[in-house]
Design an enzyme around this catalytic site. Sequence first.
Site: not given
Length: 277
Positions: A146, A224, A257
């Site tokens: 991320s 996600d 995620h």
Amino acid sequence: MTVETLSTHRVHGGALRYCRHDSTSTGTPMKFTVWTPDGQGPFPYLVWLSGLTCTEDNFTVKSGVYQHAARHGIAIVAPDTSPRGEGVADDPAYDLGQGAGFYVDATQAPWAPHFMMHSYVTGDLLAAVEGAFPLDGARKGIFGHSMGGHGALTIALKHPELFKSVSAFAPIVSPLNCPWGDKALSAYLGPDRAAWRPYDACALIEDGKGAEFDDILIDQGLADNFLENQLKPELIEAAAAKAGREVTVRRQAGYDHSYFFISTFIGDHLAFHAARL
């Protein structure tokens, strides 16, 4: 540079150490973890950069990386995501301030005195771990998740002389084109978007940076929540195609995620790096 070992744990036939040292880049103490296999070394190693709200502990505890690192004989270094402590600027939001350094060198008040995470990762951190542990500075790679995926991509593309391989999980590939980037980079770097360009992986590829890498591996979960609004992997695919570069984006159905996603594919990333280190 003095490194203080806070604790040591036996993990998958190697030693995991929680450490602290003083950083000249951030002007603060910084924490990191380092796992080394048994033996004299020097070992090739990977630097892991974590995402928003994380510390040096999240990846260490949740990723399951060390069994794979042991198989390949690769050491793992995982720093904190920002400077912290009394006198360090912060923000109530989760995506700015402490825990959200974005791996940039801030130029704007109140962040500039301490939020120098690009310089920290490429300078103080590498000097500390290579000075204190049996690591081979000529054989190291970088990866992240991320915000940390953004950090890994941009740092590698800007510094191919330091890193031989790079991969990412669900990275922010273009802060110039997403809300997280708008918020963080305007705060840290100011309103001139030209100053953001060195911290955007797509822009760096467009500018010819990091051509030394034969491939970049990216895994992205299709479940996600941040995929369409923040992450946009199609942008880095387009930039790479235009530049004639190899970027492999693997879209994983059903994965989100979280560290459940990371732990599922972390072995593939270790193998990817091992082949290049």
